[in-house]
Design an enzyme around this catalytic site. Structure first.
Site, PDB file in Angstrom:
ATOM      1  N   GLY A   1       0.821  -1.201   0.000  1.00  0.00           N
ATOM      2  CA  GLY A   1       0.000   0.000   0.000  1.00  0.00           C
ATOM      3  C   GLY A   1       0.851   1.245   0.000  1.00  0.00           C
ATOM      4  O   GLY A   1       2.085   1.189  -0.037  1.00  0.00           O
TER       5      GLY A   1
ATOM      6  N   ASP B   1      -3.384  10.270  16.032  1.00  0.00           N
ATOM      7  CA  ASP B   1      -3.731   9.989  14.640  1.00  0.00           C
ATOM      8  C   ASP B   1      -4.487   8.661  14.533  1.00  0.00           C
ATOM      9  O   ASP B   1      -4.203   7.835  13.665  1.00  0.00           O
ATOM     10  CB  ASP B   1      -2.471   9.961  13.768  1.00  0.00           C
ATOM     11  CG  ASP B   1      -2.785  10.138  12.284  1.00  0.00           C
ATOM     12  OD1 ASP B   1      -3.878  10.653  11.975  1.00  0.00           O
ATOM     13  OD2 ASP B   1      -1.950   9.759  11.443  1.00  0.00           O
TER      14      ASP B   1
ATOM     15  N   GLY C   1       0.709   5.620   1.392  1.00  0.00           N
ATOM     16  CA  GLY C   1       0.029   6.706   2.091  1.00  0.00           C
ATOM     17  C   GLY C   1       0.836   7.981   1.996  1.00  0.00           C
ATOM     18  O   GLY C   1       1.779   8.089   1.197  1.00  0.00           O
ATOM     19  N   GLY C   2       0.463   8.973   2.819  1.00  0.00           N
ATOM     20  CA  GLY C   2       1.170  10.239   2.798  1.00  0.00           C
ATOM     21  C   GLY C   2       2.610  10.117   3.245  1.00  0.00           C
ATOM     22  O   GLY C   2       3.460  10.931   2.880  1.00  0.00           O
ATOM     23  N   PHE C   3       2.908   9.081   4.037  1.00  0.00           N
ATOM     24  CA  PHE C   3       4.267   8.883   4.549  1.00  0.00           C
ATOM     25  C   PHE C   3       5.174   8.225   3.517  1.00  0.00           C
ATOM     26  O   PHE C   3       6.394   8.342   3.579  1.00  0.00           O
ATOM     27  CB  PHE C   3       4.228   8.005   5.801  1.00  0.00           C
ATOM     28  CG  PHE C   3       3.539   6.693   5.579  1.00  0.00           C
ATOM     29  CD1 PHE C   3       4.193   5.624   5.015  1.00  0.00           C
ATOM     30  CD2 PHE C   3       2.203   6.535   5.903  1.00  0.00           C
ATOM     31  CE1 PHE C   3       3.555   4.426   4.781  1.00  0.00           C
ATOM     32  CE2 PHE C   3       1.548   5.338   5.693  1.00  0.00           C
ATOM     33  CZ  PHE C   3       2.220   4.284   5.128  1.00  0.00           C
ATOM     34  N   GLY C   4       4.600   7.467   2.583  1.00  0.00           N
ATOM     35  CA  GLY C   4       5.404   6.706   1.637  1.00  0.00           C
ATOM     36  C   GLY C   4       4.737   5.388   1.292  1.00  0.00           C
ATOM     37  O   GLY C   4       3.506   5.307   1.199  1.00  0.00           O
ATOM     38  N   GLU C   5       5.537   4.340   1.129  1.00  0.00           N
ATOM     39  CA  GLU C   5       5.024   3.045   0.689  1.00  0.00           C
ATOM     40  C   GLU C   5       5.291   1.966   1.732  1.00  0.00           C
ATOM     41  O   GLU C   5       6.186   2.094   2.565  1.00  0.00           O
ATOM     42  CB  GLU C   5       5.696   2.651  -0.636  1.00  0.00           C
ATOM     43  CG  GLU C   5       5.476   3.648  -1.760  1.00  0.00           C
ATOM     44  CD  GLU C   5       6.348   3.351  -2.968  1.00  0.00           C
ATOM     45  OE1 GLU C   5       5.821   3.364  -4.096  1.00  0.00           O
ATOM     46  OE2 GLU C   5       7.567   3.120  -2.782  1.00  0.00           O
TER      47      GLU C   5
ATOM     48  N   LYS D   1       7.831  -0.193   6.125  1.00  0.00           N
ATOM     49  CA  LYS D   1       7.335   1.148   5.796  1.00  0.00           C
ATOM     50  C   LYS D   1       8.525   1.973   5.301  1.00  0.00           C
ATOM     51  O   LYS D   1       9.482   2.211   6.042  1.00  0.00           O
ATOM     52  CB  LYS D   1       6.696   1.821   7.007  1.00  0.00           C
ATOM     53  CG  LYS D   1       6.122   3.201   6.677  1.00  0.00           C
ATOM     54  CD  LYS D   1       5.857   4.030   7.929  1.00  0.00           C
ATOM     55  CE  LYS D   1       4.670   3.514   8.700  1.00  0.00           C
ATOM     56  NZ  LYS D   1       4.330   4.440   9.827  1.00  0.00           N
TER      57      LYS D   1
END
Length: 446
Positions: free
Chosen positions: A139, A257, A141-145, A160
């Protein structure tokens, strides 16, 4: 025989069996007939003189020179190796010390040590994920993959990989390492290690096979797999781990969060909270903190945090209430039928039709009492005034017991009547409105 020679004469002869002697005063022999004497043998060459024995001081000096040469031959390479190892240790220690200082300064916990033992070599992670191949991608997200991988010992991992554009910077990266490494709970994703080499910032977690809660909940077909007993199990697991973070762990943690995409599901669909990059540590007697840097996800943020930077355990309670509402309804916290979703749920509760918000896919499996209790708890958690929201201790008690009568909820925060976008009369100040997933926020100066 000599004694038989005649004495007093000028010549004479003596003959015996073995010898004949004659002497005269004149030559009586033929000199030419006498055989030349055999040449005398050549003298042997003189034996070489023995080497002089060195004095004791000379012998000692020679041995000393040899010892010095041997010592230099051994010491120089060994010294080079030791210097190289020292440099490597200093680099690793410096990394570990910097990460340690992030949490040590906040918690003062003497038992916390450096996290050097959690470090992975980049090469190992590259091989484990097939060099971050697209086939191993879980997947983004805003943080990366996030990538799936397998360590040499066969253990499956999730990696991550923070992008350089990630909102999660160095401080959040270190914060997550140190926090998750010290927290132990069955409903927390376990951190196995990290890698910080060059531009790479990697977090290595245990592999959780069923992805995240939003993967199921917001998909029209997949959410059918989440019947009500399973949803209730997920709700209770999340509540229990939030209680652990707030009250029962060695550190008091405010997650900041909490949302569906940060709830992972293991092989038995047990929830596991992930992503502690935004988390903060509170002192034992601390109840609130302020920040000028608002981080998190709009829609899950409490109003006091989104507008004024004030966060506390009650901020997490608000996020839990929104999460609970999404699980009950099977919809994202957004606008529904031209109305903010929390406001829609409040209106249905106030009008005596609370089950109208229920996800249609669970109408055949739900327990009416459990759904009503969860919806009641949800509305209590998302009240505007933090003091009116329950603690996670109370939430867990209300979820596990029918004997507790919770108080009546008041209108939720951010409640908007959509007639001309006018604020509800009881709302005392302007609140952020979520339109198509975007936040339009009217901030007040501090």
């Amino acid at each position: 025989m000599i004694s038989n020679l005649p004495k007093g004469r000028q010549g004479g002869r003596s003959f015996t069996l073995s010898c004949s002697v004659r002497f005269e005063v004149y030559p009586f022999y033929n000199a030419s007939g006498v055989a030349a004497p055999a040449p005398s043998p050549s003298p042997l060459p003189p034996a070489p003189a023995p080497a002089p024995t060195p004095a004791p001081e000379t012998r000692s000096k020679g041995r000393s020179n040899k010892s010095i040469v041997i010592a230099i031959a051994i010491t120089v390479p060994l010294g080079g190796v030791m210097v190289l190892l020292s440099l490597i240790c200093c680099i690793l220690r410096r990394k570990g010390k910097k990460m340690y200082e992030v949490i040590k300064g906040k918690s003062g916990a003497k038992e916390l040590t450096t996290v050097e033992s959690l470090q992975f070599d980049l090469a190992i992670i590259q091989v484990a994920t097939n060099y971050f191949s697209h086939e191993n991608k879980l997947g983004e997200g805003g943080f990366g993959e996030v990538f799936q991988g397998r360590l040499p010992n066969g253990q499956q991992i999730a990696v991550k990989r923070l992008s350089q554009r990630s909102k999660q910077g160095d401080e959040e990266f270190k914060n997550e390492i140190l926090l998750v490494a010290k927290l132990q709970h069955r409903n927390l994703v376990r951190l196995l290690g990290f890698c910080l080499e060059g531009d790479e910032k990697l977090l290595v977690y245990e592999f959780v096979p069923n992805k995240s809660l939003d993967y199921f909940l917001f998909d029209p077909n997949k959410r059918r797999q989440l019947d009500w007993p399973l949803r209730y199990k997920i709700i209770f697991g999340i509540a229990r781990v939030m209680l652990y973070l707030h009250e029962d762990s060695r550190l008091r943690i405010i997650h900041r969060d909490l949302k569906c995409s940060n709830i992972l599901l293991d092989s038995e669909m047990n929830p596991k909270i992930a992503d502690f990059g935004m988390a903060r540590i509170f002192e034992v007697d601390q109840t609130q903190a302020n920040t000028n840097r608002i981080v998190g996800t709009y829609g899950y943020m409490s109003p006091e945090y989104a507008m004024h930077g004030e966060f506390s355990m009650k901020s997490d309670v608000y996020s839990f209430g929104i999460l609970l509402l999404e699980i009950i309804c099977g919809k994202k916290n957004n606008f529904y039928q031209d109305e903010y979703f929390a406001g829609y749920a409040w209106n249905q509760w106030r009008d005596g039709t609370p089950l109208a918000v229920l996800d249609p896919t669970i109408v055949d499996s739900y327990s009416r009492d459990e759904v009503l209790r969860c919806l009641h708890i949800c509305l209590l958690c998302i009240q505007e005034d933090p003091a009116l929201r329950p603690t996670m201790t109370t939430v867990v008690l209300m979820l596990s017991s029918n004997s507790i009568n919770p108080p009546a909820p008041q209108h939720p925060a951010f409640f908007v009547q959509m007639k001309g976008l006018e604020l509800d009369q009881s709302t005392k100040r302007t609140m952020p409105l979520l339109i198509n997933g975007m936040s339009l926020t009217d901030f007040f100066p501090r």
